[in-house]
Design a protein around this motif. Structure first.
Motif, mmCIF file in Angstrom:
data_model
loop_
_atom_site.group_PDB
_atom_site.id
_atom_site.type_symbol
_atom_site.label_atom_id
_atom_site.label_comp_id
_atom_site.label_asym_id
_atom_site.label_seq_id
_atom_site.Cartn_x
_atom_site.Cartn_y
_atom_site.Cartn_z
ATOM 1 N N GLN A 129 0.825 -1.219 0.000
ATOM 2 C CA GLN A 129 0.000 0.000 0.000
ATOM 3 C C GLN A 129 0.858 1.268 0.000
ATOM 4 O OE1 GLN A 129 -2.380 -0.939 3.477
ATOM 5 N NE2 GLN A 129 -4.172 -1.324 2.166
ATOM 6 N N TYR A 130 2.077 1.160 0.540
ATOM 7 C CA TYR A 130 2.957 2.330 0.556
ATOM 8 C C TYR A 130 3.341 2.774 -0.856
ATOM 9 C CZ TYR A 130 3.452 2.061 5.604
ATOM 10 O OH TYR A 130 3.211 2.061 6.949
ATOM 11 N N PHE A 131 3.213 1.871 -1.839
ATOM 12 C CA PHE A 131 3.532 2.241 -3.214
ATOM 13 C C PHE A 131 2.535 3.242 -3.792
ATOM 14 C CE2 PHE A 131 5.910 -1.828 -3.115
ATOM 15 C CZ PHE A 131 7.162 -1.298 -3.406
ATOM 16 N N SER A 132 1.461 3.509 -3.074
ATOM 17 C CA SER A 132 0.529 4.535 -3.548
ATOM 18 C C SER A 132 1.159 5.931 -3.450
ATOM 19 C CB SER A 132 -0.799 4.476 -2.790
ATOM 20 O OG SER A 132 -0.631 4.812 -1.441
ATOM 21 N N VAL A 133 2.393 5.992 -2.973
ATOM 22 C CA VAL A 133 3.145 7.250 -3.008
ATOM 23 C C VAL A 133 3.300 7.711 -4.463
ATOM 24 C CG1 VAL A 133 5.494 6.289 -3.150
ATOM 25 C CG2 VAL A 133 5.111 8.491 -1.994
ATOM 26 N N ILE A 134 3.037 6.804 -5.398
ATOM 27 C CA ILE A 134 3.050 7.172 -6.813
ATOM 28 C C ILE A 134 2.098 8.340 -7.070
ATOM 29 C CG2 ILE A 134 1.289 5.501 -7.540
ATOM 30 C CD1 ILE A 134 4.365 6.358 -9.601
ATOM 31 N N SER A 135 1.054 8.459 -6.261
ATOM 32 C CA SER A 135 0.072 9.531 -6.441
ATOM 33 C C SER A 135 0.700 10.921 -6.309
ATOM 34 C CB SER A 135 -1.086 9.358 -5.456
ATOM 35 O OG SER A 135 -1.872 10.522 -5.399
ATOM 36 N N PRO A 136 1.228 11.297 -5.142
ATOM 37 C CA PRO A 136 1.784 12.650 -5.057
ATOM 38 C C PRO A 136 3.035 12.831 -5.916
ATOM 39 C CG PRO A 136 2.233 11.444 -3.034
ATOM 40 C CD PRO A 136 1.288 10.602 -3.853
ATOM 41 N N VAL A 137 3.794 11.759 -6.118
ATOM 42 C CA VAL A 137 4.976 11.865 -6.982
ATOM 43 C C VAL A 137 4.535 12.144 -8.419
ATOM 44 C CG1 VAL A 137 6.931 10.588 -7.954
ATOM 45 C CG2 VAL A 137 6.465 10.472 -5.488
ATOM 46 N N ALA A 138 3.494 11.458 -8.875
ATOM 47 C CA ALA A 138 2.981 11.688 -10.232
ATOM 48 C C ALA A 138 2.433 13.103 -10.378
ATOM 49 C CB ALA A 138 1.909 10.661 -10.574
ATOM 50 N N VAL A 139 1.723 13.592 -9.359
ATOM 51 C CA VAL A 139 1.226 14.975 -9.393
ATOM 52 C C VAL A 139 2.406 15.941 -9.536
ATOM 53 C CG1 VAL A 139 0.130 16.796 -8.012
ATOM 54 C CG2 VAL A 139 -0.898 14.519 -8.110
ATOM 55 N N MET A 140 3.430 15.719 -8.716
ATOM 56 C CA MET A 140 4.601 16.595 -8.750
ATOM 57 C C MET A 140 5.281 16.552 -10.124
ATOM 58 S SD MET A 140 8.043 16.445 -6.420
ATOM 59 C CE MET A 140 8.528 14.882 -7.132
ATOM 60 N N LEU A 141 5.471 15.357 -10.670
ATOM 61 C CA LEU A 141 6.137 15.242 -11.970
ATOM 62 C C LEU A 141 5.299 15.846 -13.090
ATOM 63 C CD1 LEU A 141 7.686 11.669 -11.674
ATOM 64 C CD2 LEU A 141 8.867 13.882 -11.525
ATOM 65 N N LEU A 142 4.009 15.624 -13.061
ATOM 66 C CA LEU A 142 3.146 16.203 -14.084
ATOM 67 C C LEU A 142 3.228 17.727 -14.061
ATOM 68 C CD1 LEU A 142 0.904 15.674 -16.267
ATOM 69 C CD2 LEU A 142 -0.711 16.169 -14.440
ATOM 70 N N ILE A 143 3.117 18.291 -12.870
ATOM 71 C CA ILE A 143 3.117 19.752 -12.744
ATOM 72 C C ILE A 143 4.480 20.359 -13.049
ATOM 73 C CG2 ILE A 143 2.970 21.615 -11.027
ATOM 74 C CD1 ILE A 143 0.583 20.090 -9.806
ATOM 75 N N THR A 144 5.553 19.711 -12.615
ATOM 76 C CA THR A 144 6.883 20.316 -12.768
ATOM 77 C C THR A 144 7.594 19.943 -14.060
ATOM 78 O OG1 THR A 144 7.971 18.525 -11.538
ATOM 79 C CG2 THR A 144 7.241 20.458 -10.268
ATOM 80 N N LYS A 145 7.197 18.831 -14.688
ATOM 81 C CA LYS A 145 7.948 18.370 -15.865
ATOM 82 C C LYS A 145 7.138 18.299 -17.157
ATOM 83 C CE LYS A 145 11.601 17.568 -13.361
ATOM 84 N NZ LYS A 145 12.631 18.593 -13.330
ATOM 85 N N LEU A 146 5.824 18.082 -17.054
ATOM 86 C CA LEU A 146 5.054 17.845 -18.277
ATOM 87 C C LEU A 146 4.104 18.969 -18.648
ATOM 88 C CD1 LEU A 146 4.230 14.057 -17.797
ATOM 89 C CD2 LEU A 146 5.917 15.078 -19.330
ATOM 90 N N SER A 147 3.194 19.313 -17.759
ATOM 91 C CA SER A 147 2.152 20.250 -18.180
ATOM 92 C C SER A 147 2.276 21.606 -17.509
ATOM 93 C CB SER A 147 0.764 19.649 -17.956
ATOM 94 O OG SER A 147 0.495 19.520 -16.586
ATOM 95 N N GLY A 148 1.956 21.699 -16.244
ATOM 96 C CA GLY A 148 1.832 22.973 -15.541
ATOM 97 C C GLY A 148 2.943 23.972 -15.752
ATOM 98 N N ILE A 149 4.020 23.821 -15.017
ATOM 99 C CA ILE A 149 5.090 24.816 -15.020
ATOM 100 C C ILE A 149 5.764 24.952 -16.386
ATOM 101 C CG2 ILE A 149 7.364 25.378 -14.058
ATOM 102 C CD1 ILE A 149 6.280 24.429 -11.334
ATOM 103 N N PRO A 150 6.158 23.858 -17.046
ATOM 104 C CA PRO A 150 6.826 24.039 -18.341
ATOM 105 C C PRO A 150 5.974 24.800 -19.371
ATOM 106 C CG PRO A 150 7.147 21.795 -17.575
ATOM 107 C CD PRO A 150 6.155 22.442 -16.644
ATOM 108 N N LEU A 151 4.689 24.496 -19.429
ATOM 109 C CA LEU A 151 3.832 25.187 -20.400
ATOM 110 C C LEU A 151 3.654 26.660 -20.049
ATOM 111 C CD1 LEU A 151 1.068 22.492 -21.019
ATOM 112 C CD2 LEU A 151 3.078 23.011 -22.428
ATOM 113 N N LEU A 152 3.462 26.954 -18.760
ATOM 114 C CA LEU A 152 3.283 28.352 -18.358
ATOM 115 C C LEU A 152 4.568 29.157 -18.504
ATOM 116 C CD1 LEU A 152 0.937 27.994 -15.261
ATOM 117 C CD2 LEU A 152 0.376 28.868 -17.533
#
Length: 193
Positions: A140-163
């Motif tokens: 169940q601790y592997f669900s840490v993928i959730s906040p890590v995925a949010v962080m990677l999406l925002i910082t590397k894929l969509s949010g910050i890079p696009l803005l």
């Protein structure tokens, strides 16, 4: 906590779309059913991954007493939620002032982070994971993928890079904007990375 976040973000986006009359993120998707299908399918997967800690928590039969990890997680979640709400409100008020047309925001939380709303978003998902993990065991601790995925999406894929790209396109020849970029941390307030 997830319900409060969803209601707040959903109503914020709804009001913004009603005011603007559109959501430009959907322009390409609206023209093609296959693109729209991919768009919504990816979002459905994203929602599932993001909800993993909550799903694990709600499916757990053990019910240990509330402890330190719960309080720490709730505190981080509340702090992140508050930062996101304040940052979004500050930017909305800034954009609604006709005197700011064509300008970029550098006041309030935006003076200590170029993306304080995203910092709040990432923080609240890590807080939720921390509090939910108080009942986890094993895989169940592997669900840490959730906040890590949010962080990677925002910082590397969509949010910050696009803005950041859009900001450079719009204000890249403005010395004040370049100074703001140079002096203001991208994400974590007061910490230049």
């Amino acid at each position: 906590m997830v319900f409060a976040w969803a209601c707040r973000l959903g109503s914020f986006l709804f009001v913004r779309i009603m005011k603007d009359g559109e959501d430009k993120r959907f322009d390409r998707a609206k023209e093609s059913p296959s693109v729209m299908f991919k768009f919504w399918t990816i979002q459905a997967i994203w929602v599932f991954v993001t909800l993993l800690p909550t799903l694990m928590l709600n499916s757990e039969r053990r019910n240990p007493p509330i402890g330190t990890r719960d309080y720490i997680g709730w505190g981080i979640w509340a702090g992140g939620f508050l930062i996101e709400v304040i940052a979004d409100a500050q930017k909305t008020y800034f954009r609604n002032d006709p005197a700011n047309k064509g300008k970029f925001i550098t006041s309030g939380l935006w003076s200590v982070s170029r993306h304080p709303n995203y910092f709040g978003e990432i923080s609240l998902w890590f807080g939720l994971y921390i509090s939910a993990s108080s009942v986890f065991s094993g895989a169940q601790y592997f669900s840490v993928i959730s906040p890590v995925a949010v962080m990677l999406l925002i910082t590397k894929l969509s949010g910050i890079p696009l803005l950041e790209k859009a900001g450079m396109k719009k204000w890249g020849d403005n010395p004040e904007y370049l100074k703001y970029i140079q002096d203001t941390p991208s994400l974590i307030p007061f910490i230049k990375t």
